[in-house]
Enzyme design. Structure first.
Site, PDB file in Angstrom:
ATOM      1  N   LYS A  11       1.898  27.981  19.176  1.00  0.00           N
ATOM      2  CA  LYS A  11       0.816  28.781  19.783  1.00  0.00           C
ATOM      3  C   LYS A  11      -0.264  28.061  20.516  1.00  0.00           C
ATOM      4  CE  LYS A  11      -2.698  29.254  17.570  1.00  0.00           C
ATOM      5  NZ  LYS A  11      -4.090  29.038  17.806  1.00  0.00           N
ATOM      6  N   ILE A 101       0.527  19.340  13.157  1.00  0.00           N
ATOM      7  CA  ILE A 101      -0.180  20.160  12.273  1.00  0.00           C
ATOM      8  C   ILE A 101      -1.704  19.922  12.419  1.00  0.00           C
ATOM      9  CG2 ILE A 101       1.398  20.295  10.377  1.00  0.00           C
ATOM     10  CD1 ILE A 101      -0.260  18.249   8.880  1.00  0.00           C
ATOM     11  N   GLY A 106      -1.296  26.172  16.062  1.00  0.00           N
ATOM     12  CA  GLY A 106      -0.609  27.056  15.201  1.00  0.00           C
ATOM     13  C   GLY A 106       0.440  26.853  14.365  1.00  0.00           C
ATOM     14  N   ASP A 140      -4.854  33.604  12.687  1.00  0.00           N
ATOM     15  CA  ASP A 140      -3.738  33.622  13.881  1.00  0.00           C
ATOM     16  C   ASP A 140      -2.162  34.027  13.574  1.00  0.00           C
ATOM     17  OD1 ASP A 140      -5.563  32.533  15.179  1.00  0.00           O
ATOM     18  OD2 ASP A 140      -4.982  30.427  15.109  1.00  0.00           O
TER      19      ASP A 140
END
EC number: 2.7.1.148
Length: 288
Positions: A11, A101, A106, A140
């Site tokens: 994302k 991460i 995302g 999200d």
């Protein structure tokens, strides 16, 4: 046993405005979320009827830092979904991590979104319930269930899907290696003036680049105060031939550059990778 192999796309926040803060402590945001071909891969296995649901497991492979196998977005999504499963069963998930991460891309949210999408379809769970589950997992996650360009409001629950995506899809992602940021920590430092809410309309879709140039990422300067190198990443992306928009994604530390052609994007990725070996660089395409 049923088995599924699914993608969880990265994302990217093309812009992120902080417009208010609730008494609960949650910040209200507005943003344009898009998703890229860069993806994690999930193998989801659903056990036979009457399997012990408390035996559900999640395993992460290829992650650049250790993830707790019991307390993560995937396990949270699985446990919430199991409450609505038509039969008593268990779920095992294996996640191959390709998206960094704690980097504003995302990675965990997209994993959870893929699980919600897959198991929700399998068990024919009502979409309203799926949306509630997704939001319960993380702000999200609702946008990550469909993984399509979307204008987001609130804490992540108000979605307006983009009908016409009028931007080039050539993107270069860059992140300083071994640098991570905590989303709650970055948001907690937002003490400045809130942005005015945007009046989203179809006109904005007609010329997204013009619209985006009038926006920003309200968390960018905060993230730079934690990781000054982010500023160098953005300026490096901006300096590449064919770069038309560069800024930080989400709460950082990753940044993106949109390019006018696939050729220029590839050249930029190669150039940045050679000059900055301590940066993670990825040339990818947006999903539209």
């Amino acid at each position: 046993m049923k088995s599924f192999c699914v993608k969880a796309p990265a994302k990217i926040n093309l812009f992120l405005h902080v417009v208010d803060k609730k008494e609960t402590g949650y910040h209200l945001i507005e943003g344009l979320f898009v998703f890229a071909n860069l993806s994690n891969f999930l193998e989801i296995k659903v056990g036979e009827k009457d399997s012990r649901y408390d035996n559900s497991t999640v395993e992460f492979i290829n992650s650049e830092s250790k993830i707790n196998n019991q307390y993560n977005t995937v396990m949270k999504a699985v446990n919430l979904l199991l409450r609505h499963a038509p039969v008593r069963t268990k779920v095992t998930v294996k996640v191959v991590k390709n998206i960094p991460i704690a980097a504003g891309l995302g990675s965990g949210s997209s994993d959870a979104g893929a699980v919600v999408r897959t198991l929700g379809k399998l068990w024919e769970i009502d979409r309203t319930i799926l949306n509630e589950i997704a939001l319960n997992v993380g702000a999200d996650v609702p946008a990550s269930v469909d993984s399509k360009p979307v204008f987001v409001r609130g804490i992540g629950e108000e979605l307006c899907h983009i009908k016409k995506f009028s931007l080039p899809t050539n993107v270069v992602l860059v992140k300083p290696k071994k640098r991570f940021l905590s989303t709650p920590e970055v948001f907690s430092k937002h003490e400045g003036k809130f942005s005015e809410p945007i009046k989203w309309s179809d006109d904005a879709e007609k010329d997204l680049l013009k619209f985006l140039k009038e926006t920003r990422n309200d968390l960018q300067e905060i993230a730079i105060s934690f990781v000054p190198e982010i500023k160098d990443v953005i300026s490096t992306l901006k300096s590449q031939e064919g770069s038309i928009l560069s800024r930080m994604s989400g709460s950082g530390v990753s940044c993106f550059g949109i390019f006018d052609s696939e050729e220029n994007a590839k050249a930029a990725a190669v150039n940045i990778g050679k000059k900055q070996p301590e940066w993670w660089v990825c040339n990818t395409q947006l999903i539209v």
